[in-house]
Design a protein around this motif. Structure first.
Motif, short mmCIF file in Angstrom:
data_model
loop_
_atom_site.label_atom_id
_atom_site.label_comp_id
_atom_site.label_asym_id
_atom_site.label_seq_id
_atom_site.Cartn_x
_atom_site.Cartn_y
_atom_site.Cartn_z
N VAL A 1 0.84 -1.20 0.00
CA VAL A 1 0.00 0.00 0.00
C VAL A 1 0.87 1.25 0.00
O VAL A 1 2.00 1.24 0.51
N VAL A 2 0.35 2.32 -0.61
CA VAL A 2 0.98 3.63 -0.59
C VAL A 2 -0.02 4.62 -0.02
O VAL A 2 -1.18 4.68 -0.46
N LEU A 3 0.41 5.39 0.98
CA LEU A 3 -0.43 6.39 1.62
C LEU A 3 0.18 7.77 1.38
O LEU A 3 1.35 7.99 1.66
N ASN A 4 -0.62 8.69 0.85
CA ASN A 4 -0.19 10.07 0.66
C ASN A 4 -0.89 10.90 1.72
O ASN A 4 -2.12 10.93 1.78
N ALA A 5 -0.11 11.56 2.58
CA ALA A 5 -0.70 12.18 3.76
C ALA A 5 -0.28 13.63 3.92
O ALA A 5 0.76 14.06 3.40
N GLY A 6 -1.12 14.36 4.64
CA GLY A 6 -0.76 15.69 5.10
C GLY A 6 -0.25 15.60 6.52
O GLY A 6 -0.38 14.57 7.19
N VAL A 7 0.34 16.68 7.00
CA VAL A 7 0.90 16.68 8.34
C VAL A 7 0.51 17.97 9.05
O VAL A 7 0.43 19.04 8.45
N LYS A 8 0.24 17.82 10.33
CA LYS A 8 -0.01 18.99 11.18
C LYS A 8 0.84 18.83 12.43
O LYS A 8 0.75 17.82 13.13
N ALA A 9 1.69 19.80 12.70
CA ALA A 9 2.51 19.79 13.90
C ALA A 9 2.27 21.10 14.64
O ALA A 9 2.22 22.17 14.02
N PHE A 10 2.11 21.02 15.95
CA PHE A 10 1.81 22.23 16.70
C PHE A 10 2.32 22.11 18.12
O PHE A 10 2.38 21.01 18.70
#
Length: 591
Positions: A346-355
């Motif tokens: 599987v390939v997952l394309n993701a966004g990221v949020k760091a805070f």
């Protein structure tokens, strides 16, 4: 008792005499250029403007004749302020200024701005991470989940559903459940993943009450229970509907289908078996429905734990070894694309949020990103695991790290660290700063370095030929103080801002990326305070170059290791392989 480091540096014992400034060590005012202060924009600020008005204050007793900013002539805007319209390029802009008085004396310095698309750390940075898992890599995820559920007992969960069945003819309560440990299978699918959970040798014990005919013990058995479901992309991303609550590995899991191998229901006697006959299908379907609900909740809860940060924020403490403080940072990944096959994974394309969980005062949540294209697709293999990160995604993380307030530290000559190799005393600066000799006549007087930064460090991949990793430090700040160890306040000699593009190395340590081996080929500096008296620029520049190793030690101690996205919990990378393309870093490894 004074201690010493491995290099033989002994902690000083005070107090030390306080000196006073000898006017002879101060530069002749008639050869000193104007005093310049940056008014706006704030140093290190982020902007999406392509040109910007930069305002500085320039003061000189002999009058200010001219000012240029980033090569652009500035015009007097009233009083002591000068303004120039300056063009900006994407990324860090170091804007050097020059101010000349009527006698021709020159002052130089800089300010910095970061230009790009403005992004708030409160929002998810879209499509900055691609992760790939081969079938073997997915198998390692299953191993993690199986370990997490190795002690799971389904009996209380079944009992909580009582009565399992209640009709006009029969009432059934579950009293016990025995089964082999749960096993898991994950395989790639066109829309994400297929998951299967199996457990064998199932015995569900119960009490069955046949209305008007009495109570009997009932055993429900199956050679194997198979629960399967499809984990697909969260459809609310496209429909605008409410976000699903059943989610695992960042994918929507709405339903589990349960099937049995050789399901059988047996009562305690032939009489009750005869009564049971018309209810067998109803009982099987009822148990199926109950198990589907129970297993859906169980699978979601346990699989969510397998890859931290994909389904809920992953929060961790960042320790600052120089201050002894701890700073909270959270990161979460949101899957935007998912595809695979049973044969490839599987390939997952993701966004990221760091805070930052508690942002430090005065830190902005706005980060300027370059807007690089999403990472190109990955093909799983040959290693079990791979992840590709854009520089924008990592810079969003570094900005949030800076917001925590961790990028600050102090090195005190009175307390040399065990690893110290440089004696941080006034005598070190005598050759460069005569004013220090005047203020601290004993060369053994300890000095203190206070280091912080006015804007977040930024990383770049493959921007310069032959240099895979670079880190911009656009607004580092160093304050030099003399510590007399007499109970009184330290004396500040100067505070300056500096900008540098550091070459760096990135390595994989267990489950994190570690940034280290910082080297500064060039440093641009700008003195912003000289409360003890004017100092020649060359002296400060020479002093800073002598102190750079210590300054870098502070930064290296404060840039945290970055958790590798999509890495299964508790697993470490074996034989990691790092490759760099312009604006992207790819990590591949076995698990």
């Amino acid at each position: 008792m004074a201690g010493s480091t491995a290099a033989g540096i002994t902690a000083p014992v005070g107090p030390f005499p306080r000196g006073s400034v000898d006017p002879a060590v101060l530069p002749d005012p008639t050869v000193v250029g104007p005093t310049v202060v940056v008014v706006s924009p704030e140093r290190g600020a982020s902007t999406d403007a392509s040109t910007i008005a930069v305002v500085v204050s320039a003061v000189d007793p002999d009058g200010v004749a001219e000012v240029t900013i980033a090569g652009e002539p500035a015009t007097s805007s009233g009083g002591d302020q000068w303004t120039a319209q300056v063009p900006l390029t994407a990324g860090v802009n170091l804007l050097e200024y020059e101010a000349k008085d009527s006698l021709g004396n020159l002052t130089t310095g800089y300010t910095s701005l970061v230009q790009g698309q403005l992004h708030s750390t409160k929002d998810t940075f879209k499509r900055g991470v691609v992760a790939a898992l081969t079938p073997n890599g997915l198998g390692r995820v299953c191993d993690v989940v199986a370990q997490l559920t190795s002690s799971v007992d389904l009996a209380p969960l079944i009992a909580s559903q009582n009565p399992l069945l209640s009709t006009a003819g029969i009432k059934l309560n579950g009293t016990g459940l025995l089964h082999d440990p749960l096993t898991y299978e994950l395989e790639g699918a066109a829309t994400g993943l297929t998951i299967r959970v199996k457990f064998a040798n199932v015995l569900l014990s119960g009490d069955a009450e046949f209305i008007g005919m009495g109570l009997t013990k009932l055993d429900l058995t199956a050679d194997e229970v198979i629960a399967s479901g499809t984990m697909q992309l969260d459809q609310s991303l496209w429909t605008g509907s409410a976000k699903v609550t059943k989610q695992a590995i960042g994918l929507e899991l709405d339903k589990i289908n349960v099937s049995f191998k050789n399901f059988n229901a047996k009562a305690s006697s032939g009489f009750f078996n005869a009564l049971l006959s018309p209810f067998r299908n109803t009982i099987q379907n009822t148990v199926k429905d109950k198990l589907e609900g129970i297993l859906l909740d169980l699978i979601v809860a346990e699989v969510q734990k397998a890859i931290p940060g994909l389904d809920s924020p992953f929060t961790f403490d960042l320790p600052n070894p120089l201050t002894g403080t701890r700073h909270g940072l959270s990161a979460q990944f949101e899957v935007h694309e998912a595809n695979g096959t049973p044969a490839t994974g599987v390939v997952l394309n993701a966004g990221v949020k760091a805070f930052a969980t508690s942002p430090a005062a005065g830190t902005s949540d706005q980060v300027a990103i370059l807007g690089v294209a999403p990472p190109r697709p990955m093909v799983p293999g040959p290693e079990d695991f791979g992840v590709r990160l854009s520089s924008d995604a990592l810079n969003s993380f570094l900005h949030a790290t800076w917001q925590t307030g961790i990028v600050a530290g102090k090195i005190e000559g009175r307390s040399p660290a065990p690893t110290a190799t440089l004696n941080l005393t006034a005598g070190l600066l005598y050759p460069f700063l005569p004013i220090v000799r005047s203020l601290a006549p004993d060369p053994g007087t300890p000095i203190t370095l206070v280091v912080k930064t006015g804007s977040a460090p930024r990383i770049g991949f493959g921007r310069s030929p032959g240099v895979p990793y670079e880190i911009d430090l656009p607004e580092g700040e160093v304050t030099l103080e003399i510590d007399y160890m007499d109970g009184g306040p330290n004396v500040e000699v100067f505070t300056l801002r500096f900008a540098a593009r550091a070459q760096a190395a990135i390595t994989v340590e267990n489950d994190k990326l570690k940034i280290g081996n910082l080297a500064l080929p060039t440093v641009t500096s700008d003195v912003i305070r000289e409360p003890a008296g004017d100092i020649e620029d060359q002296g400060i520049e020479d002093a800073i170059h002598a102190l750079i190793p210590m300054v870098l030690d502070i930064y290296k101690a404060q840039i945290p290791a970055i958790p590798i996205p999509a890495l299964p919990l508790g697993l470490q990378l074996t034989s990691p392989r790092l490759t760099v393309d312009k604006d992207y870093l790819t990590v591949r490894a076995s698990l």
